[in-house]
Motif scaffolding. Structure first.
Motif, PDB file in Angstrom:
ATOM      1  N   PHE A 284       0.461  -1.373   0.460  1.00 49.18           N
ATOM      2  CA  PHE A 284       0.153  -0.394  -0.479  1.00 49.18           C
ATOM      3  C   PHE A 284       0.984   1.125   0.116  1.00 49.18           C
ATOM      4  O   PHE A 284       1.622   1.651   0.672  1.00 49.18           O
ATOM      5  CB  PHE A 284      -0.478   0.493   1.474  1.00 49.18           C
ATOM      6  N   SER A 285       0.205   2.330  -0.994  1.00 42.95           N
ATOM      7  CA  SER A 285       1.356   3.852  -0.425  1.00 42.95           C
ATOM      8  C   SER A 285       0.023   4.264  -0.869  1.00 42.95           C
ATOM      9  O   SER A 285      -0.573   4.914  -2.073  1.00 42.95           O
ATOM     10  CB  SER A 285       2.777   3.426  -1.862  1.00 42.95           C
ATOM     11  N   PHE A 286       0.332   6.055  -0.268  1.00 42.05           N
ATOM     12  CA  PHE A 286      -0.307   7.218  -0.840  1.00 42.05           C
ATOM     13  C   PHE A 286      -0.279   7.321  -2.237  1.00 42.05           C
ATOM     14  O   PHE A 286       1.193   7.872  -2.969  1.00 42.05           O
ATOM     15  CB  PHE A 286      -0.073   7.732   0.251  1.00 42.05           C
ATOM     16  N   ILE A 287      -0.858   8.280  -2.956  1.00 38.25           N
ATOM     17  CA  ILE A 287      -0.649   8.942  -4.147  1.00 38.25           C
ATOM     18  C   ILE A 287      -0.382  10.547  -3.975  1.00 38.25           C
ATOM     19  O   ILE A 287      -0.091  10.721  -4.230  1.00 38.25           O
ATOM     20  CB  ILE A 287      -1.114   8.095  -5.656  1.00 38.25           C
ATOM     21  N   SER A 288      -1.451  10.357  -2.683  1.00 36.87           N
ATOM     22  CA  SER A 288      -1.629  11.889  -2.653  1.00 36.87           C
ATOM     23  C   SER A 288      -2.223  12.065  -1.285  1.00 36.87           C
ATOM     24  O   SER A 288      -2.411  10.785  -0.008  1.00 36.87           O
ATOM     25  CB  SER A 288      -2.530  13.034  -3.256  1.00 36.87           C
ATOM     26  N   PRO A 350      14.501  27.382   1.234  1.00 37.12           N
ATOM     27  CA  PRO A 350      14.011  28.494  -0.106  1.00 37.12           C
ATOM     28  C   PRO A 350      13.103  28.267  -0.848  1.00 37.12           C
ATOM     29  O   PRO A 350      12.473  29.212  -1.478  1.00 37.12           O
ATOM     30  CB  PRO A 350      15.519  29.034  -0.413  1.00 37.12           C
ATOM     31  N   PHE A 351      13.638  26.675  -1.206  1.00 37.21           N
ATOM     32  CA  PHE A 351      12.528  25.758  -1.948  1.00 37.21           C
ATOM     33  C   PHE A 351      12.726  24.352  -1.043  1.00 37.21           C
ATOM     34  O   PHE A 351      12.831  24.183  -0.778  1.00 37.21           O
ATOM     35  CB  PHE A 351      12.735  25.863  -3.397  1.00 37.21           C
ATOM     36  N   TRP A 352      11.634  24.107  -2.335  1.00 38.41           N
ATOM     37  CA  TRP A 352      11.216  22.293  -1.774  1.00 38.41           C
ATOM     38  C   TRP A 352      10.915  21.837  -2.693  1.00 38.41           C
ATOM     39  O   TRP A 352      10.129  22.228  -4.175  1.00 38.41           O
ATOM     40  CB  TRP A 352       9.921  22.533  -0.589  1.00 38.41           C
ATOM     41  N   THR A 353      10.598  20.137  -2.535  1.00 36.87           N
ATOM     42  CA  THR A 353      10.315  19.205  -4.450  1.00 36.87           C
ATOM     43  C   THR A 353       8.649  19.614  -4.244  1.00 36.87           C
ATOM     44  O   THR A 353       7.862  19.117  -2.754  1.00 36.87           O
ATOM     45  CB  THR A 353      11.028  17.715  -3.432  1.00 36.87           C
ATOM     46  N   ASN A 354       8.449  19.957  -5.041  1.00 40.49           N
ATOM     47  CA  ASN A 354       7.145  19.140  -5.412  1.00 40.49           C
ATOM     48  C   ASN A 354       6.153  17.714  -5.212  1.00 40.49           C
ATOM     49  O   ASN A 354       6.681  16.974  -5.585  1.00 40.49           O
ATOM     50  CB  ASN A 354       6.830  20.080  -6.669  1.00 40.49           C
ATOM     51  N   GLN A 355       5.334  17.742  -4.038  1.00 39.17           N
ATOM     52  CA  GLN A 355       5.086  16.643  -3.766  1.00 39.17           C
ATOM     53  C   GLN A 355       4.543  15.689  -4.926  1.00 39.17           C
ATOM     54  O   GLN A 355       4.293  14.556  -4.819  1.00 39.17           O
ATOM     55  CB  GLN A 355       4.348  16.255  -2.440  1.00 39.17           C
ATOM     56  N   GLU A 356       4.163  16.299  -5.811  1.00 37.15           N
ATOM     57  CA  GLU A 356       3.499  15.379  -6.421  1.00 37.15           C
ATOM     58  C   GLU A 356       4.254  14.972  -7.858  1.00 37.15           C
ATOM     59  O   GLU A 356       4.045  14.214  -8.706  1.00 37.15           O
ATOM     60  CB  GLU A 356       2.565  16.600  -7.423  1.00 37.15           C
ATOM     61  N   GLU A 357       5.465  15.706  -7.015  1.00 41.73           N
ATOM     62  CA  GLU A 357       6.743  15.058  -8.528  1.00 41.73           C
ATOM     63  C   GLU A 357       7.713  14.158  -7.933  1.00 41.73           C
ATOM     64  O   GLU A 357       8.368  14.643  -7.410  1.00 41.73           O
ATOM     65  CB  GLU A 357       7.421  15.935  -9.354  1.00 41.73           C
ATOM     66  N   ARG A 358       7.066  12.786  -8.107  1.00 39.39           N
ATOM     67  CA  ARG A 358       7.972  11.501  -7.251  1.00 39.39           C
ATOM     68  C   ARG A 358       8.133  10.437  -7.984  1.00 39.39           C
ATOM     69  O   ARG A 358       7.130   9.799  -9.162  1.00 39.39           O
ATOM     70  CB  ARG A 358       7.433  11.099  -5.998  1.00 39.39           C
ATOM     71  N   MET A 359       8.958   9.781  -8.052  1.00 41.51           N
ATOM     72  CA  MET A 359       8.539   8.592  -8.644  1.00 41.51           C
ATOM     73  C   MET A 359       8.418   7.466  -7.374  1.00 41.51           C
ATOM     74  O   MET A 359       7.997   7.028  -6.723  1.00 41.51           O
ATOM     75  CB  MET A 359      10.593   7.953  -8.782  1.00 41.51           C
ATOM     76  N   TYR A 360       8.033   5.707  -7.833  1.00 42.44           N
ATOM     77  CA  TYR A 360       7.787   5.160  -7.459  1.00 42.44           C
ATOM     78  C   TYR A 360       8.174   3.671  -7.638  1.00 42.44           C
ATOM     79  O   TYR A 360       9.001   3.710  -9.011  1.00 42.44           O
ATOM     80  CB  TYR A 360       6.096   4.660  -7.182  1.00 42.44           C
ATOM     81  N   VAL A 361       8.898   2.752  -7.020  1.00 36.87           N
ATOM     82  CA  VAL A 361       9.307   2.242  -7.357  1.00 36.87           C
ATOM     83  C   VAL A 361       8.711  -0.080  -6.951  1.00 36.87           C
ATOM     84  O   VAL A 361       8.496  -0.109  -5.447  1.00 36.87           O
ATOM     85  CB  VAL A 361      10.436   1.760  -6.359  1.00 36.87           C
ATOM     86  N   LEU A 362       8.682  -0.271  -7.324  1.00 40.24           N
ATOM     87  CA  LEU A 362       7.769  -1.665  -7.276  1.00 40.24           C
ATOM     88  C   LEU A 362       8.457  -2.833  -7.168  1.00 40.24           C
ATOM     89  O   LEU A 362       9.449  -3.273  -9.099  1.00 40.24           O
ATOM     90  CB  LEU A 362       6.759  -2.161  -8.478  1.00 40.24           C
ATOM     91  N   PHE A 383      10.149   1.050 -12.347  1.00 38.66           N
ATOM     92  CA  PHE A 383      10.366   2.868 -12.202  1.00 38.66           C
ATOM     93  C   PHE A 383       8.570   3.272 -12.678  1.00 38.66           C
ATOM     94  O   PHE A 383       8.912   3.135 -14.152  1.00 38.66           O
ATOM     95  CB  PHE A 383      11.013   2.991 -12.333  1.00 38.66           C
ATOM     96  N   PHE A 384       7.963   3.882 -12.097  1.00 38.29           N
ATOM     97  CA  PHE A 384       7.353   4.554 -12.904  1.00 38.29           C
ATOM     98  C   PHE A 384       7.216   6.080 -11.524  1.00 38.29           C
ATOM     99  O   PHE A 384       7.157   6.190 -10.630  1.00 38.29           O
ATOM    100  CB  PHE A 384       5.948   4.301 -12.958  1.00 38.29           C
ATOM    101  N   LYS A 385       6.352   6.911 -12.593  1.00 33.91           N
ATOM    102  CA  LYS A 385       6.663   9.078 -12.038  1.00 33.91           C
ATOM    103  C   LYS A 385       4.401   8.790 -11.642  1.00 33.91           C
ATOM    104  O   LYS A 385       4.250   7.688 -12.099  1.00 33.91           O
ATOM    105  CB  LYS A 385       6.694   9.490 -13.380  1.00 33.91           C
ATOM    106  N   ASN A 386       4.112   9.378 -10.914  1.00 35.95           N
ATOM    107  CA  ASN A 386       3.490   9.941  -9.880  1.00 35.95           C
ATOM    108  C   ASN A 386       2.161  10.665 -10.793  1.00 35.95           C
ATOM    109  O   ASN A 386       1.150  10.065 -10.408  1.00 35.95           O
ATOM    110  CB  ASN A 386       3.539  10.986  -8.830  1.00 35.95           C
ATOM    111  N   SER A 387       3.164  10.748 -11.827  1.00 36.57           N
ATOM    112  CA  SER A 387       1.989  11.090 -13.328  1.00 36.57           C
ATOM    113  C   SER A 387       1.094  10.130 -13.802  1.00 36.57           C
ATOM    114  O   SER A 387       0.086  10.882 -14.343  1.00 36.57           O
ATOM    115  CB  SER A 387       2.742  11.716 -14.118  1.00 36.57           C
ATOM    116  N   THR A 388       1.254   9.311 -13.963  1.00 40.11           N
ATOM    117  CA  THR A 388       0.914   8.290 -14.382  1.00 40.11           C
ATOM    118  C   THR A 388      -0.926   8.238 -13.414  1.00 40.11           C
ATOM    119  O   THR A 388      -2.094   7.808 -14.195  1.00 40.11           O
ATOM    120  CB  THR A 388       1.579   6.852 -14.177  1.00 40.11           C
ATOM    121  N   PRO A 389      -0.578   7.555 -12.384  1.00 39.81           N
ATOM    122  CA  PRO A 389      -1.873   7.155 -11.230  1.00 39.81           C
ATOM    123  C   PRO A 389      -2.818   8.798 -11.257  1.00 39.81           C
ATOM    124  O   PRO A 389      -3.978   8.581 -11.932  1.00 39.81           O
ATOM    125  CB  PRO A 389      -1.532   6.655 -10.265  1.00 39.81           C
ATOM    126  N   LEU A 390      -1.852   9.245 -11.086  1.00 36.60           N
ATOM    127  CA  LEU A 390      -2.876  10.935 -11.155  1.00 36.60           C
ATOM    128  C   LEU A 390      -3.423  11.439 -12.652  1.00 36.60           C
ATOM    129  O   LEU A 390      -4.771  11.741 -12.276  1.00 36.60           O
ATOM    130  CB  LEU A 390      -1.739  12.496 -11.085  1.00 36.60           C
TER     131      LEU A 390
END
Length: 538
Positions: A284-288, A350-362, A383-390
């Motif tokens: 189980f893993s969160f997307i958002s 000063p800045f931080w990583t966008n939480q929707e820009e992330r990799m998942y490792v299966l 390996f796939f990006k969060n943009s796919t499930p979103l």
């Protein structure tokens, strides 16, 4: 985590950017171009970084205007690096831009600024690395009993500008099984462990406290969240995403259970046991903070996407991403991992990583379903990006689907993922941050795979002849061949950069965050002595 056992459009990673064709006969376009530079800059200040970069290709004037503005350059660079601007502070935009480019240069050339050893002696039961803070729970040396640990150590790791510091609590007041943290909210969630199993309660409690003072978190309506556990928990892990806390756990003689709370209101958002979950789920893993994935191991394996709302009646199965089709009947054990979530920019950053820009490792292991058939149990990483499930969540909502979208492997896998041969297992988690993934090799080396492959030539940093790093861009397809598993080659093509250095050898695991690699030399078995953390600061 237990051992061993600006908006989205504003920060989307920029790949190949289409040229905007402008009709110069259009009066609106001409009016925009004829505006004074100061007004153009003021208008573009309210546009996302990706659109600003596209505007720079419209005409020479816009390109000159954009190149002349430090603030517009900063917005572009944030988008390219999948970052978000931090809160207002005394750090001016020019300095933020310089810090951003300095950090990018360090990661691009794989050149860290310094190496620091941080003492972390003592046994380790559970651990976390979030927002530059490494924390672990442990019992005093030599004490091994059925009680969970009560000692917590939190270390704010050194950065390029801060030496770091450590906070030790000898007794947090409860015995713990696992915990999760979000330093951006000064939040720790402690899963209580029944001392010596003498407590006959059928509930497991999660205590919501502050990291800094070990008291009830001021934003929590209740100090404790509870979930039904009619039998002994054998395994559990907990995650925090903004205003929600999720826990997946297994009990004796029971199927897994998933419980999600809004930790601020105390409301249960999702609570499903084996009777209400699909069969053969592995992880189980969160997307958002309102969506998650579970992995399922039958019928070739799948990644199932769910959304949820503010009550238990708003749980929706949105889509199922199917894994590569199989040649014969196999069960697929799929463990999924991503980087931690933080709710907001950390102080003095000063800045931080966008939480929707992330990799998942299966991590996928294929097990022959017929035990009478002798076979190996091959493993692969996907390996796939969060943009796919979103994207499939958006598609489900836009099309008003009544049933989950079944997405065949051919529709998403070859273009949107990269499948690699499994070499050695990960001993320590937290090996993913943003689009970067630590990948262990049989040789004992650790390498970093960076899936944010930029196709723009803005501020390219050429590798120097005396560089200690080996860097390769893999922007061509690769194929996995396993005659006993797949009917043909499994081809994938998600591009990535491979970064290696000889110094990253001899570690049992390497963790990663926005500014650091953290090496560990001790094995990750429960109650193992971590000793020192080897921190490489970028």
């Amino acid at each position: 985590m237990i051992a061993p056992k600006l908006d989205t459009s504003q920060t989307t990673a920029v790949g190949s950017l289409p040229t905007i064709k402008v009709d110069m006969k259009d009066s609106g376009t001409l009016t925009l171009i004829l505006l004074p530079s100061e007004l153009l800059i003021e208008i573009l200040r309210h546009v996302d970084g990706r659109s600003i970069l596209r505007c720079s290709s419209v005409c020479r004037k816009l390109n000159r205007v954009i190149d002349s503005s430090t603030e517009l350059q900063y917005h572009i660079e944030l988008a390219l690096d999948c970052m978000l601007d931090g809160p207002q502070s005394t750090v001016i935009v020019a300095d933020r831009l310089e810090q951003l480019r300095t950090l990018r240069r360090a990661w691009t050339l794989f050149e860290w600024k310094k190496e620091v050893q941080v003492p972390m002696h003592g046994f380790c039961h559970a651990y976390e690395l979030v927002g530059g803070v490494f924390a672990k729970t442990f019992s005093p040396a030599g004490i091994h009993n059925q009680s969970g640990p009560r000692k917590l150590i939190s270390s704010w790791l050194p950065s390029s500008s801060d030496p770091g510091h450590t906070l030790v609590r000898k007794d947090i007041g409860i015995s713990t099984r696992d915990f999760a943290i979000d330093p951006s909210q000064d939040l720790i969630a402690l899963v209580q462990c029944d001392d010596n199993f003498m407590n006959n309660s059928s509930y497991t409690d999660v205590h919501i406290r502050t990291i800094s003072s070990n008291v009830k978190h001021p934003e929590a309506s209740s100090p404790v969240l509870s979930t039904l556990t009619p039998s002994t928990i054998t395994s559990a892990f907990i995650q925090i995403v903004d205003d929600v806390i999720g826990m997946m756990f297994w009990m004796e003689f029971e199927n897994p259970r998933i419980t999600i709370w809004n930790w601020k209101t105390g409301q249960v958002l999702d609570d499903r046991d084996g009777d209400n979950l699909p069969s053969h789920i592995s992880d189980f893993s969160f997307i958002s903070n309102r969506a998650y994935m579970i992995t399922r191991g039958i019928e070739g394996g799948s990644i199932q996407i769910y959304t949820f709302g503010e009550n238990q009646h708003e749980i929706t199965h949105v889509a199922s991403l199917l894994l590569p089709p199989l040649k014969s009947r196999h069960l697929v054990h799929c463990a999924i991992h991503t980087g931690p979530f933080v709710a907001k920019c950390l102080p003095n950053t000063p800045f931080w990583t966008n939480q929707e820009e992330r990799m998942y490792v299966l991590s996928m292991q294929y097990i022959q379903a017929d035990p009478s058939v002798p076979s190996a149990r091959p493993r692969f990483f996907l390996f796939f990006k969060n943009s796919t499930p979103l994207r499939y969540i958006r598609k489900y909502r836009e099309q008003g689907e009544a049933n989950p979208i079944a997405v065949r492997w051919e529709e998403w896998g070859p273009r949107e993922s990269r499948m690699l041969q499994h070499q050695v297992p990960y001993q320590w988690l937290r090996y993913v941050h943003g689009y970067r993934v630590v990948f262990p090799l049989l040789s004992g080396h650790m390498q970093v795979l960076d899936f944010n492959v930029r196709k723009t030539k803005r501020h390219v940093f050429p590798q120097q002849p005396d560089s200690k790093a080996s860097i390769e861009v893999v922007d061509y397809p690769s194929a996995i061949v396993s005659d006993g598993i797949f009917p043909g080659p499994v081809e994938t093509s998600l591009p990535y950069r491979v970064c290696r250095r000889d110094e990253l050898k001899g570690f049992s695991g390497v963790m990663i965050d926005e500014q650091r690699l953290i090496g560990l030399k001790s094995p990750s078995f429960a109650d193992g002595d971590i000793k020192d953390l080897y921190v490489f600061v970028f």
